[in-house]
Design an enzyme around this catalytic site. Structure first.
Site, PDB file in Angstrom:
ATOM      1  N   LYS A 208      11.771   9.186  14.970  1.00 32.08           N
ATOM      2  CA  LYS A 208      12.449  10.082  14.037  1.00 32.08           C
ATOM      3  C   LYS A 208      11.733  11.427  14.004  1.00 32.08           C
ATOM      4  CE  LYS A 208      13.835   9.872   9.207  1.00 32.08           C
ATOM      5  NZ  LYS A 208      13.963   8.987   8.055  1.00 32.08           N
ATOM      6  N   GLU A 214       1.337   6.894  18.358  1.00 28.11           N
ATOM      7  CA  GLU A 214       1.533   5.768  19.282  1.00 28.11           C
ATOM      8  C   GLU A 214       2.667   6.056  20.262  1.00 28.11           C
ATOM      9  OE1 GLU A 214       1.310   5.584  15.997  1.00 28.11           O
ATOM     10  OE2 GLU A 214       0.233   3.786  15.338  1.00 28.11           O
ATOM     11  N   GLY A 268      13.347   4.953   8.424  1.00 31.81           N
ATOM     12  CA  GLY A 268      12.946   4.344   9.702  1.00 31.81           C
ATOM     13  C   GLY A 268      13.233   2.850   9.755  1.00 31.81           C
ATOM     14  N   ARG A 269      12.816   2.130   8.709  1.00 32.78           N
ATOM     15  CA  ARG A 269      12.954   0.666   8.756  1.00 32.78           C
ATOM     16  C   ARG A 269      14.379   0.195   8.478  1.00 32.78           C
ATOM     17  NH1 ARG A 269       9.793   2.707   5.006  1.00 32.78           N
ATOM     18  NH2 ARG A 269      10.245   2.427   2.801  1.00 32.78           N
ATOM     19  N   GLU A 354       6.818  -2.508   3.479  1.00 37.84           N
ATOM     20  CA  GLU A 354       6.715  -1.044   3.472  1.00 37.84           C
ATOM     21  C   GLU A 354       7.589  -0.476   2.345  1.00 37.84           C
ATOM     22  OE1 GLU A 354       5.778   1.223   7.292  1.00 37.84           O
ATOM     23  OE2 GLU A 354       7.789   1.958   6.895  1.00 37.84           O
ATOM     24  N   HIS A 385       4.567 -27.894  12.516  1.00 36.94           N
ATOM     25  CA  HIS A 385       3.341 -28.410  13.129  1.00 36.94           C
ATOM     26  C   HIS A 385       2.220 -27.385  13.005  1.00 36.94           C
ATOM     27  CE1 HIS A 385       5.621 -31.732  14.939  1.00 36.94           C
ATOM     28  NE2 HIS A 385       6.608 -30.839  14.922  1.00 36.94           N
ATOM     29  N   LYS A 512      -3.659   6.973   8.954  1.00 38.41           N
ATOM     30  CA  LYS A 512      -3.285   7.822  10.102  1.00 38.41           C
ATOM     31  C   LYS A 512      -4.157   9.075  10.116  1.00 38.41           C
ATOM     32  CE  LYS A 512       1.743   7.210  10.147  1.00 38.41           C
ATOM     33  NZ  LYS A 512       2.988   7.948  10.009  1.00 38.41           N
TER      34      LYS A 512
HETATM   35  O1  F6P Z   1       4.770   3.286   9.634  1.00 40.53           O
HETATM   36  C1  F6P Z   1       5.282   4.443   9.106  1.00 40.53           C
HETATM   37  C2  F6P Z   1       6.521   4.917   9.779  1.00 40.53           C
HETATM   38  O2  F6P Z   1       6.842   6.161   9.251  1.00 40.53           O
HETATM   39  C3  F6P Z   1       7.700   3.977   9.634  1.00 40.53           C
HETATM   40  O3  F6P Z   1       8.359   4.051   8.436  1.00 40.53           O
HETATM   41  C4  F6P Z   1       8.518   4.360  10.813  1.00 40.53           C
HETATM   42  O4  F6P Z   1       9.456   3.380  11.070  1.00 40.53           O
HETATM   43  C5  F6P Z   1       7.465   4.508  11.880  1.00 40.53           C
HETATM   44  O5  F6P Z   1       6.372   5.055  11.190  1.00 40.53           O
HETATM   45  C6  F6P Z   1       7.835   5.327  13.094  1.00 40.53           C
HETATM   46  O6  F6P Z   1       8.104   6.660  12.802  1.00 40.53           O
HETATM   47  P1  F6P Z   1       8.848   7.606  13.835  1.00 40.53           P
HETATM   48  O7  F6P Z   1      10.207   7.049  14.075  1.00 40.53           O
HETATM   49  O8  F6P Z   1       8.882   8.954  13.192  1.00 40.53           O
HETATM   50  O9  F6P Z   1       8.054   7.623  15.118  1.00 40.53           O
END
Ligand code: F6P
Length: 522
Positions: A208, A214, A268-269, A354, A385, A512
């Site tokens: 987003k 990452e 995002g989620r 979250e 199990h 972060k």
């Molecule tokens: O973990 C925090 C967060 O902002 C989530 O809510 C989101 O899904 C994820 O990081 C990834 O963010 P982006 O889509 O901006 O890379």
């Protein structure tokens, strides 16, 4: 209109529930289940879905008091505010409209005075035509070969949703192989690279913000690997992006034509219903993707229009509040009896924790009651199990959701009968347990008379452990959509009840920032 701001513990319903709890906290599911109408009275059906919540420590009175609480904190208005696009994510100044993404109704939804439905339809058309081209082999890589592998690069909501859905809908998958890279751990991307051929791989970079450490690190590594055999002029054939940050996408080198939109009014989620779900559409085809959306829409309509005591997400949310805030149960387990759903608990951990892992209320004041539950789980029968010992005989109260399907996908009815007898058997064992007398008799009849004194206490199951049976006819894209939307609405309902903001996630920021500082100091 913003969400109301009511501390639930100050409501008259809360006071009544507190008194009701004091009088009824020792009720036993076994006694409650003696009522032969209970299963019918405590079940809700919605087409191919049956939710049986009879095996809970609740009575009709408990439920009506909890419904009273929902009414007193303004849940009905809150649901309307969400669906109609009001700025209910107040701390980020945003509407929350994942429901609009799957809506097929003509009803306009306004954000800043503008109907967003047309842009959603345009994005869906783009997803459809792109998916069709790639799946049919018309979309060619830089050496003229068709695409064989999709790599979704994202993290959190830009990874967990698509990954979980692609895994869950494996039965409906086409010939493309889909991979997911999320962790900044370079070994993750390296293992994926081992499986790829640059000529036939399509990278879907989902972020987003397009600034997430990452995702950008993994995308750069993949681009550099790709450029070892191709040139920058080949990037448009192999890299597409899903993002709101067009500038950053552009400087990464992705062609404007290859950018799929995201919007600030989708968290995002909660974004797999947008182009974040592109890798789902690529994996199972657009028609199945649309069915997933249709299933979610069906749950949306149910949630928006059904009275609270017959409303599946609301009832499950209220029961969860009952255990969380009165019995002080800290965790909930999600236990799907389908190997396809093995990633569902991970997905729900982000969606639930979250969203509702908040310690200040809508005034910004520290909260002195419990909020977000810890959610965890795994698939049946494997977990029987593994951790079920603790759920059956441990010292903690762990409310459980058992998700099951009447039919399996490949037939093998013999297996399915065994699977489902375990599904029902576990819930029965949790609810009814095994008394001292029963253990006594059992040991006596098995000829272990001499062991009665030493073994008896260890073989007793105290029971009275709650479960919800969430049973679908069959795992299909549509039923999966319904299941995910069910949990989404449960999350929002609980956020409203707890007087918190469910749609921000400031709690992920500090770590972060510190990681960035540490990296810069190296
Ligand atoms: O973990 C925090 C967060 O902002 C989530 O809510 C989101 O899904 C994820 O990081 C990834 O963010 P982006 O889509 O901006 O890379």
């Amino acid at each position: 209109m913003a969400l109301k701001n009511i501390n639930p513990t100050t409501t008259s319903a809360w006071q009544k529930i507190t008194n009701h709890f004091a009088e009824n906290k020792n009720i036993n599911i076994k006694d409650l289940m003696k009522d032969e109408n209970r299963k019918d009275d405590f079940s809700i059906e919605l087409d191919d879905l049956l939710v049986d919540f009879s095996k809970n420590r609740i009575t009709q009175e408990t439920l009506s008091l909890l419904v009273e609480l929902a009414e007193e904190v303004g849940l009905k208005e809150a649901i309307e505010s969400q669906f109609s696009g009001e700025i209910i994510n107040a701390t980020e100044g945003r509407a929350v409209l994942h429901t609009a993404l799957r809506s097929t109704s003509e009803e306009p939804v306004l954000v800043n005075g503008k109907n967003i439905k047309p842009q959603i339809q345009t994005a869906l058309r783009k997803i459809k035509s792109f998916s069709n081209k790639v799946i049919s082999g018309k979309w060619k890589g830089y050496t003229g070969k068709s695409i064989t592998d999709i790599v979704n690069v994202g993290i959190g909501g830009s990874d967990l949703g698509p990954d979980m859905v692609v895994e869950s809908l494996q039965f409906y998958k086409n010939q493309l192989t889909t991979h997911f890279v999320s962790n900044v751990d370079g070994d993750h991307v390296s293992e994926i690279i081992k499986k790829l051929n640059p000529e036939t791989t399509l990278f879907v970079i989902v972020s987003k913000t397009f600034t997430t450490q990452e995702t950008i690190s993994n995308a750069e590594t993949l681009k550099n690997w790709f450029l070892k055999s191709a040139t920058i002029f080949d990037i448009p054939k192999h890299f597409v992006a899903v993002s709101t940050n067009l500038e950053a996408v552009d400087s990464f080198g992705i062609d404007k034509k290859n950018v799929f939109p995201m919007w600030n009014w989708v968290g995002g989620r909660f974004s797999l219903w947008s182009a974040v779900g592109l890798s789902i559409s690529l994996s199972v085809g657009y028609d199945n993707y649309r069915l997933l959306l249709d299933g979610a829409e069906e749950m949306d309509i149910h949630y928006r229009n059904t009275e609270f005591n017959k409303n599946i997400p609301v009832v499950l949310a209220l029961i969860s509040v009952w255990y969380n805030n009165f019995y002080l149960a800290e965790t909930e387990a999600v236990l799907p009896y389908s190997q396809y759903l093995k990633k569902l608990p991970d997905y729900l951990q982000q969606a639930i924790m979250e969203s509702n892992g908040k310690g200040v209320d809508r005034n910004g004041d520290k909260i002195d009651y419990q909020t977000g539950t810890i959610v965890w789980g795994s698939t049946g029968t494997n977990m029987q199990h593994a951790f079920m010992q603790l759920v059956h005989q441990g010292t903690k109260l762990i409310p459980t959701d058992f998700i099951g399907y009447k039919e399996s996908l490949y037939g093998l009815t013999d297996h399915h009968k065994k699977l489902m007898s375990n599904y029902y058997g576990q819930m029965e064992a949790l609810a009814f347990g095994k008394t001292k007398e029963e253990v006594h008799l059992e040991l006596k009849f098995s000829g272990d008379q001499d062991k009665i004194n030493t073994l008896l206490p260890f073989k007793v199951f105290e029971g009275n452990r709650p479960s919800n049976a969430i049973l679908f006819d069959k795992l299909t894209p549509k039923s999966l959509g319904k299941l995910i939307a069910l949990y989404e609405h449960k999350i929002f309902t609980q956020g409203v009840l707890w007087n918190i903001y469910s749609y921000d996630q400031f709690g992920v920021e500090l770590g972060k920032e510190l990681a960035k500082k540490l990296l810069n100091n190296q």
